[in-house]
Motif scaffolding. Sequence first.
Motif, mmCIF file in Angstrom:
data_model
loop_
_atom_site.group_PDB
_atom_site.id
_atom_site.type_symbol
_atom_site.label_atom_id
_atom_site.label_comp_id
_atom_site.label_asym_id
_atom_site.label_seq_id
_atom_site.Cartn_x
_atom_site.Cartn_y
_atom_site.Cartn_z
ATOM 1 N N LEU A 138 1.118 -4.286 12.372
ATOM 2 C CA LEU A 138 1.076 -2.952 11.807
ATOM 3 C C LEU A 138 2.042 -2.880 10.626
ATOM 4 O O LEU A 138 3.050 -3.589 10.604
ATOM 5 C CB LEU A 138 1.467 -1.905 12.845
ATOM 6 C CG LEU A 138 0.737 -1.981 14.187
ATOM 7 C CD1 LEU A 138 1.369 -1.033 15.189
ATOM 8 C CD2 LEU A 138 -0.740 -1.652 14.011
ATOM 9 N N LEU A 139 1.753 -1.996 9.677
ATOM 10 C CA LEU A 139 2.595 -1.885 8.491
ATOM 11 C C LEU A 139 3.298 -0.536 8.424
ATOM 12 O O LEU A 139 2.711 0.500 8.738
ATOM 13 C CB LEU A 139 1.763 -2.053 7.212
ATOM 14 C CG LEU A 139 0.932 -3.319 7.064
ATOM 15 C CD1 LEU A 139 0.349 -3.392 5.657
ATOM 16 C CD2 LEU A 139 1.731 -4.573 7.391
ATOM 17 N N ALA A 140 4.551 -0.562 7.995
ATOM 18 C CA ALA A 140 5.272 0.668 7.673
ATOM 19 C C ALA A 140 4.731 1.162 6.334
ATOM 20 O O ALA A 140 5.162 0.723 5.272
ATOM 21 C CB ALA A 140 6.766 0.400 7.585
ATOM 22 N N ALA A 141 3.763 2.054 6.399
ATOM 23 C CA ALA A 141 3.030 2.479 5.202
ATOM 24 C C ALA A 141 3.205 3.971 4.987
ATOM 25 O O ALA A 141 2.942 4.771 5.886
ATOM 26 C CB ALA A 141 1.548 2.138 5.347
ATOM 27 N N LEU A 142 3.626 4.335 3.780
ATOM 28 C CA LEU A 142 3.766 5.730 3.405
ATOM 29 C C LEU A 142 2.794 6.095 2.292
ATOM 30 O O LEU A 142 2.034 7.047 2.402
ATOM 31 C CB LEU A 142 5.207 6.027 2.968
ATOM 32 C CG LEU A 142 6.288 5.898 4.045
ATOM 33 C CD1 LEU A 142 7.671 6.112 3.442
ATOM 34 C CD2 LEU A 142 6.049 6.889 5.173
ATOM 35 N N GLY A 143 2.833 5.356 1.200
ATOM 36 C CA GLY A 143 1.993 5.654 0.048
ATOM 37 C C GLY A 143 0.565 5.174 0.230
ATOM 38 O O GLY A 143 0.264 4.339 1.094
ATOM 39 N N PRO A 144 -0.350 5.682 -0.592
ATOM 40 C CA PRO A 144 -1.766 5.327 -0.437
ATOM 41 C C PRO A 144 -2.066 3.846 -0.627
ATOM 42 O O PRO A 144 -2.977 3.319 0.027
ATOM 43 C CB PRO A 144 -2.466 6.189 -1.495
ATOM 44 C CG PRO A 144 -1.390 6.618 -2.442
ATOM 45 C CD PRO A 144 -0.134 6.696 -1.645
ATOM 46 N N LYS A 145 -1.330 3.157 -1.488
ATOM 47 C CA LYS A 145 -1.613 1.734 -1.708
ATOM 48 C C LYS A 145 -1.217 0.895 -0.498
ATOM 49 O O LYS A 145 -1.952 -0.024 -0.109
ATOM 50 C CB LYS A 145 -0.893 1.255 -2.965
ATOM 51 C CG LYS A 145 -1.449 1.842 -4.258
ATOM 52 C CD LYS A 145 -0.731 1.292 -5.475
ATOM 53 C CE LYS A 145 -1.286 1.882 -6.759
ATOM 54 N NZ LYS A 145 -0.573 1.368 -7.957
ATOM 55 N N MET A 146 -0.070 1.197 0.109
ATOM 56 C CA MET A 146 0.332 0.439 1.297
ATOM 57 C C MET A 146 -0.583 0.783 2.468
ATOM 58 O O MET A 146 -0.919 -0.090 3.290
ATOM 59 C CB MET A 146 1.786 0.730 1.651
ATOM 60 C CG MET A 146 2.363 -0.215 2.706
ATOM 61 S SD MET A 146 2.527 -1.948 2.151
ATOM 62 C CE MET A 146 4.052 -1.831 1.193
ATOM 63 N N LEU A 147 -1.007 2.035 2.568
ATOM 64 C CA LEU A 147 -1.956 2.412 3.616
ATOM 65 C C LEU A 147 -3.280 1.687 3.429
ATOM 66 O O LEU A 147 -3.900 1.234 4.402
ATOM 67 C CB LEU A 147 -2.164 3.921 3.622
ATOM 68 C CG LEU A 147 -1.027 4.746 4.231
ATOM 69 C CD1 LEU A 147 -1.142 6.205 3.816
ATOM 70 C CD2 LEU A 147 -1.006 4.617 5.749
ATOM 71 N N ALA A 148 -3.730 1.557 2.194
ATOM 72 C CA ALA A 148 -4.973 0.827 1.932
ATOM 73 C C ALA A 148 -4.829 -0.641 2.313
ATOM 74 O O ALA A 148 -5.772 -1.259 2.834
ATOM 75 C CB ALA A 148 -5.363 0.969 0.466
ATOM 76 N N LEU A 149 -3.651 -1.208 2.070
ATOM 77 C CA LEU A 149 -3.400 -2.598 2.480
ATOM 78 C C LEU A 149 -3.426 -2.712 3.998
ATOM 79 O O LEU A 149 -3.977 -3.669 4.557
ATOM 80 C CB LEU A 149 -2.065 -3.075 1.925
ATOM 81 C CG LEU A 149 -1.684 -4.530 2.233
ATOM 82 C CD1 LEU A 149 -2.689 -5.504 1.623
ATOM 83 C CD2 LEU A 149 -0.279 -4.828 1.717
ATOM 84 N N ALA A 150 -2.841 -1.731 4.691
ATOM 85 C CA ALA A 150 -2.875 -1.734 6.155
ATOM 86 C C ALA A 150 -4.304 -1.664 6.662
ATOM 87 O O ALA A 150 -4.658 -2.305 7.664
ATOM 88 C CB ALA A 150 -2.061 -0.559 6.696
ATOM 89 N N ALA A 151 -5.143 -0.889 5.988
ATOM 90 C CA ALA A 151 -6.549 -0.773 6.388
ATOM 91 C C ALA A 151 -7.284 -2.082 6.190
ATOM 92 O O ALA A 151 -8.125 -2.467 7.007
ATOM 93 C CB ALA A 151 -7.224 0.342 5.592
ATOM 94 N N ALA A 152 -6.970 -2.783 5.119
ATOM 95 C CA ALA A 152 -7.720 -3.990 4.765
ATOM 96 C C ALA A 152 -7.232 -5.238 5.478
ATOM 97 O O ALA A 152 -8.034 -6.119 5.811
ATOM 98 C CB ALA A 152 -7.654 -4.206 3.249
ATOM 99 N N GLN A 153 -5.915 -5.333 5.738
ATOM 100 C CA GLN A 153 -5.374 -6.616 6.181
ATOM 101 C C GLN A 153 -4.483 -6.530 7.425
ATOM 102 O O GLN A 153 -3.840 -7.516 7.789
ATOM 103 C CB GLN A 153 -4.581 -7.260 5.043
ATOM 104 C CG GLN A 153 -5.438 -7.594 3.827
ATOM 105 C CD GLN A 153 -4.700 -8.438 2.802
ATOM 106 O OE1 GLN A 153 -3.826 -9.235 3.141
ATOM 107 N NE2 GLN A 153 -5.048 -8.263 1.545
ATOM 108 N N ALA A 154 -4.420 -5.381 8.069
ATOM 109 C CA ALA A 154 -3.601 -5.250 9.278
ATOM 110 C C ALA A 154 -4.350 -4.430 10.310
ATOM 111 O O ALA A 154 -5.492 -4.008 10.089
ATOM 112 C CB ALA A 154 -2.252 -4.613 8.929
ATOM 113 N N ASP A 155 -3.703 -4.204 11.433
ATOM 114 C CA ASP A 155 -4.329 -3.456 12.529
ATOM 115 C C ASP A 155 -4.052 -1.960 12.464
ATOM 116 O O ASP A 155 -4.581 -1.193 13.263
ATOM 117 C CB ASP A 155 -3.852 -4.011 13.875
ATOM 118 C CG ASP A 155 -4.305 -5.444 14.088
ATOM 119 O OD1 ASP A 155 -5.521 -5.667 14.217
ATOM 120 O OD2 ASP A 155 -3.434 -6.342 14.099
ATOM 121 N N GLY A 156 -3.235 -1.560 11.514
ATOM 122 C CA GLY A 156 -2.949 -0.151 11.373
ATOM 123 C C GLY A 156 -1.597 0.060 10.739
ATOM 124 O O GLY A 156 -1.046 -0.833 10.079
#
Length: 286
Positions: A138-156
């Motif tokens: 899982l990724l510590a995602a705040l901004g839309p680009k990191m969230l998009a990376l979490a969607a594409a390459q992680a489990d959430g």
Amino acid sequence: MEFGRLGVWCSTDRLDAAGLRALLRSVEGKGYGTLWYPESRGYESVALAGFLLANSERLVIGSSIANIYARDAFTARRALATLSALHGGRFALGLGVSHIPMVEGLRGHRYDKPVPAMRAYLDGIRAAGEGAPEGPVLLAALGPKMLALAAAQADGAVPYNVTPEHTKQAAGILGPGKVLAVEQKVCIEADKARARALGRRELARYMTLPNYVNNWLRLGFTEAELQDGGSDRFIDAMVLSGDPEVVKQGLRAHFAAGATHVCIQLVTEDGDTKHRDAMLDALADA
């Protein structure tokens, strides 16, 4: 992996071994699904995870977050595989880019652009083994680009210091089938002034960090609201306070916005385990 509806986020560096065991007993005994812990200036993330797993029976243990500058991607994958194999698949690897002071000032590394740095790290995790990683990443995602990376390459994602509005945005970017484990600070306290004072003290360390400040500005808070310890509106959004039902309503707002899991951070006076455990009791059925 079943994270459960509610989990607990705890700043574990404040606790010794006995304190950690007591926390685990309390969290597990009250039916919470997951215990999340950070990596800052104290305990090393993987070693601490091993201790927490060894001293619990059914809790999922999640790093929130393990700093990607603290270990290379190969080691991170082997840590995930090792902990999963030795502890019944109860470990979730939350990863984050941390903050400039924690990377350059404390560790002596160069802090790279967050999204490219995380993308390269995830590439390294995939390259370190065959097939999918041995547990959730899982990724510590705040901004839309990191969230998009979490969607594409992680489990959430495991967002921190956010509001239900951010949760709604994050759920939309992540899409279905992804974990959205949201941290929310809480303080069951009838005295609003005291609750806000505790909240301001807890938030002070984060209000100097650009990653969080920029996200709060994106969410509609003004620069003026982030000055002098934060406005009442800002503090009330970051730390849900009041009686148990008011706090529960705030937690439910995250679920209504699309969270799959909410981890509560209990805001108390330092060392007030009685207040901490009372809040765990009061919120267990939220």
